[in-house]
Design a protein around this motif. Structure first.
Motif, PDB file in Angstrom:
ATOM      1  N   SER A  10      -1.000 -13.149 -18.355  1.00  0.00           N
ATOM      2  CA  SER A  10      -1.931 -12.032 -18.513  1.00  0.00           C
ATOM      3  C   SER A  10      -2.498 -11.560 -17.178  1.00  0.00           C
ATOM      4  CB  SER A  10      -3.077 -12.425 -19.454  1.00  0.00           C
ATOM      5  OG  SER A  10      -3.857 -13.455 -18.883  1.00  0.00           O
ATOM      6  N   GLU A  11      -2.437 -12.398 -16.146  1.00  0.00           N
ATOM      7  CA  GLU A  11      -2.932 -12.041 -14.823  1.00  0.00           C
ATOM      8  C   GLU A  11      -1.870 -11.344 -13.975  1.00  0.00           C
ATOM      9  OE1 GLU A  11      -6.136 -15.304 -13.514  1.00  0.00           O
ATOM     10  OE2 GLU A  11      -4.122 -16.103 -13.853  1.00  0.00           O
ATOM     11  N   ARG A  12      -0.667 -11.268 -14.465  1.00  0.00           N
ATOM     12  CA  ARG A  12       0.439 -10.704 -13.697  1.00  0.00           C
ATOM     13  C   ARG A  12       0.751  -9.290 -14.171  1.00  0.00           C
ATOM     14  NH1 ARG A  12       4.310 -14.675 -11.325  1.00  0.00           N
ATOM     15  NH2 ARG A  12       3.245 -16.636 -11.302  1.00  0.00           N
ATOM     16  N   ASP A  13       1.272  -8.507 -13.255  1.00  0.00           N
ATOM     17  CA  ASP A  13       1.732  -7.177 -13.617  1.00  0.00           C
ATOM     18  C   ASP A  13       3.257  -7.185 -13.621  1.00  0.00           C
ATOM     19  OD1 ASP A  13       2.435  -7.199 -10.944  1.00  0.00           O
ATOM     20  OD2 ASP A  13       0.941  -5.735 -10.342  1.00  0.00           O
ATOM     21  N   ASP A  14       3.873  -6.034 -13.852  1.00  0.00           N
ATOM     22  CA  ASP A  14       5.337  -5.965 -13.919  1.00  0.00           C
ATOM     23  C   ASP A  14       6.001  -6.400 -12.627  1.00  0.00           C
ATOM     24  OD1 ASP A  14       5.371  -5.110 -16.543  1.00  0.00           O
ATOM     25  OD2 ASP A  14       5.399  -2.985 -16.006  1.00  0.00           O
ATOM     26  N   LEU A  15       5.331  -6.193 -11.524  1.00  0.00           N
ATOM     27  CA  LEU A  15       5.914  -6.522 -10.230  1.00  0.00           C
ATOM     28  C   LEU A  15       5.907  -8.030  -9.956  1.00  0.00           C
ATOM     29  CD1 LEU A  15       7.148  -4.960  -7.875  1.00  0.00           C
ATOM     30  CD2 LEU A  15       4.912  -4.936  -6.812  1.00  0.00           C
ATOM     31  N   THR A  16       4.912  -8.742 -10.456  1.00  0.00           N
ATOM     32  CA  THR A  16       4.779 -10.163 -10.130  1.00  0.00           C
ATOM     33  C   THR A  16       5.113 -11.106 -11.283  1.00  0.00           C
ATOM     34  OG1 THR A  16       2.424 -10.153 -10.681  1.00  0.00           O
ATOM     35  CG2 THR A  16       3.007  -9.722  -8.388  1.00  0.00           C
ATOM     36  N   LYS A  17       5.517 -10.576 -12.432  1.00  0.00           N
ATOM     37  CA  LYS A  17       5.677 -11.446 -13.598  1.00  0.00           C
ATOM     38  C   LYS A  17       6.830 -12.438 -13.497  1.00  0.00           C
ATOM     39  CE  LYS A  17       8.382  -8.285 -16.379  1.00  0.00           C
ATOM     40  NZ  LYS A  17       8.434  -7.505 -17.590  1.00  0.00           N
ATOM     41  N   ASP A  18       7.868 -12.146 -12.731  1.00  0.00           N
ATOM     42  CA  ASP A  18       9.028 -13.037 -12.675  1.00  0.00           C
ATOM     43  C   ASP A  18       9.076 -13.937 -11.448  1.00  0.00           C
ATOM     44  OD1 ASP A  18      10.041 -12.052 -15.077  1.00  0.00           O
ATOM     45  OD2 ASP A  18      11.044 -10.398 -14.062  1.00  0.00           O
ATOM     46  N   LYS A  29      -1.879 -10.452  -2.068  1.00  0.00           N
ATOM     47  CA  LYS A  29      -2.535 -10.306  -0.760  1.00  0.00           C
ATOM     48  C   LYS A  29      -1.962  -9.115  -0.012  1.00  0.00           C
ATOM     49  CE  LYS A  29      -3.354 -12.608   3.659  1.00  0.00           C
ATOM     50  NZ  LYS A  29      -3.358 -11.327   4.317  1.00  0.00           N
ATOM     51  N   LEU A  30      -0.638  -8.975  -0.030  1.00  0.00           N
ATOM     52  CA  LEU A  30       0.000  -7.840   0.625  1.00  0.00           C
ATOM     53  C   LEU A  30      -0.470  -6.521   0.006  1.00  0.00           C
ATOM     54  CD1 LEU A  30       3.684  -9.107   1.032  1.00  0.00           C
ATOM     55  CD2 LEU A  30       1.966  -8.831   2.834  1.00  0.00           C
ATOM     56  N   ARG A  31      -0.594  -6.500  -1.303  1.00  0.00           N
ATOM     57  CA  ARG A  31      -1.053  -5.294  -1.996  1.00  0.00           C
ATOM     58  C   ARG A  31      -2.475  -4.932  -1.547  1.00  0.00           C
ATOM     59  NH1 ARG A  31      -0.166  -5.879  -7.932  1.00  0.00           N
ATOM     60  NH2 ARG A  31       1.806  -4.842  -7.540  1.00  0.00           N
ATOM     61  N   SER A  36       2.907  -0.855   0.638  1.00  0.00           N
ATOM     62  CA  SER A  36       3.336   0.061  -0.429  1.00  0.00           C
ATOM     63  C   SER A  36       4.026  -0.693  -1.568  1.00  0.00           C
ATOM     64  CB  SER A  36       4.263   1.132   0.123  1.00  0.00           C
ATOM     65  OG  SER A  36       5.534   0.592   0.394  1.00  0.00           O
ATOM     66  N   GLU A  37       3.962  -0.092  -2.751  1.00  0.00           N
ATOM     67  CA  GLU A  37       4.598  -0.690  -3.927  1.00  0.00           C
ATOM     68  C   GLU A  37       6.111  -0.790  -3.755  1.00  0.00           C
ATOM     69  OE1 GLU A  37       3.074  -1.957  -6.834  1.00  0.00           O
ATOM     70  OE2 GLU A  37       1.273  -1.759  -5.589  1.00  0.00           O
ATOM     71  N   ASP A  38       6.712   0.161  -3.033  1.00  0.00           N
ATOM     72  CA  ASP A  38       8.155   0.112  -2.787  1.00  0.00           C
ATOM     73  C   ASP A  38       8.545  -1.125  -1.981  1.00  0.00           C
ATOM     74  OD1 ASP A  38       8.598   2.467  -4.171  1.00  0.00           O
ATOM     75  OD2 ASP A  38       8.573   3.701  -2.361  1.00  0.00           O
ATOM     76  N   LEU A  39       7.766  -1.424  -0.960  1.00  0.00           N
ATOM     77  CA  LEU A  39       8.045  -2.615  -0.147  1.00  0.00           C
ATOM     78  C   LEU A  39       7.790  -3.888  -0.938  1.00  0.00           C
ATOM     79  CD1 LEU A  39       6.650  -1.557   3.336  1.00  0.00           C
ATOM     80  CD2 LEU A  39       9.033  -1.718   2.612  1.00  0.00           C
ATOM     81  N   LEU A  40       6.770  -3.890  -1.774  1.00  0.00           N
ATOM     82  CA  LEU A  40       6.508  -5.054  -2.625  1.00  0.00           C
ATOM     83  C   LEU A  40       7.662  -5.269  -3.601  1.00  0.00           C
ATOM     84  CD1 LEU A  40       2.709  -4.636  -3.366  1.00  0.00           C
ATOM     85  CD2 LEU A  40       3.787  -6.375  -1.948  1.00  0.00           C
ATOM     86  N   ALA A  41       8.215  -4.198  -4.128  1.00  0.00           N
ATOM     87  CA  ALA A  41       9.358  -4.313  -5.038  1.00  0.00           C
ATOM     88  C   ALA A  41      10.574  -4.885  -4.305  1.00  0.00           C
ATOM     89  CB  ALA A  41       9.676  -2.955  -5.643  1.00  0.00           C
ATOM     90  N   GLN A  42      10.777  -4.481  -3.062  1.00  0.00           N
ATOM     91  CA  GLN A  42      11.877  -5.033  -2.273  1.00  0.00           C
ATOM     92  C   GLN A  42      11.674  -6.523  -2.033  1.00  0.00           C
ATOM     93  OE1 GLN A  42      12.649  -2.868   1.351  1.00  0.00           O
ATOM     94  NE2 GLN A  42      12.554  -0.900   0.297  1.00  0.00           N
ATOM     95  N   PHE A  43      10.448  -6.916  -1.717  1.00  0.00           N
ATOM     96  CA  PHE A  43      10.131  -8.332  -1.514  1.00  0.00           C
ATOM     97  C   PHE A  43      10.409  -9.119  -2.792  1.00  0.00           C
ATOM     98  CE2 PHE A  43       7.193 -11.895  -1.793  1.00  0.00           C
ATOM     99  CZ  PHE A  43       7.506 -12.586  -0.636  1.00  0.00           C
ATOM    100  N   ARG A  44       9.988  -8.567  -3.932  1.00  0.00           N
ATOM    101  CA  ARG A  44      10.210  -9.212  -5.229  1.00  0.00           C
ATOM    102  C   ARG A  44      11.708  -9.395  -5.472  1.00  0.00           C
ATOM    103  NH1 ARG A  44      11.736  -7.229 -10.068  1.00  0.00           N
ATOM    104  NH2 ARG A  44      11.137  -8.430 -11.886  1.00  0.00           N
ATOM    105  N   ASN A  45      12.500  -8.359  -5.245  1.00  0.00           N
ATOM    106  CA  ASN A  45      13.942  -8.447  -5.471  1.00  0.00           C
ATOM    107  C   ASN A  45      14.592  -9.489  -4.573  1.00  0.00           C
ATOM    108  OD1 ASN A  45      13.723  -6.447  -7.399  1.00  0.00           O
ATOM    109  ND2 ASN A  45      14.304  -4.807  -5.999  1.00  0.00           N
ATOM    110  N   LEU A  46      14.187  -9.537  -3.315  1.00  0.00           N
ATOM    111  CA  LEU A  46      14.715 -10.552  -2.398  1.00  0.00           C
ATOM    112  C   LEU A  46      14.333 -11.956  -2.852  1.00  0.00           C
ATOM    113  CD1 LEU A  46      14.049  -8.865   1.044  1.00  0.00           C
ATOM    114  CD2 LEU A  46      16.275  -9.314   0.000  1.00  0.00           C
TER     115      LEU A  46
END
Length: 58
Positions: A10-18, A29-31, A36-46
């Motif tokens: 419940s504390e996670r959003d779509d970007l951090t849930k996995d 912290k980066l957010r 930017s959300e685009d860079l956070l998405a790239q970090f998540r994918n990596l």
């Protein structure tokens, strides 16, 4: 937020849930620092790709 704090779904959003807890905390912290959300998405994918590779090697 302390490193030992366990995040619930419940504390996670779509970007951090996995991602794992430490990566999710780092991403939050980066957010807050204005990344930017685009860079956070790239970090998540990596992060997820590296986790898959690590699981294959074990």
């Amino acid at each position: 937020m302390g490193i030992r704090h366990r995040l619930t779904d419940s504390e996670r959003d779509d970007l951090t849930k996995d991602v794992d807890d430490l990566d999710a905390v780092y991403m939050e912290k980066l957010r807050k620092d204005g990344i930017s959300e685009d860079l956070l998405a790239q970090f998540r994918n990596l992060t997820l790709e590296l986790e898959k590779d690590k699981d294959k090697d074990e």
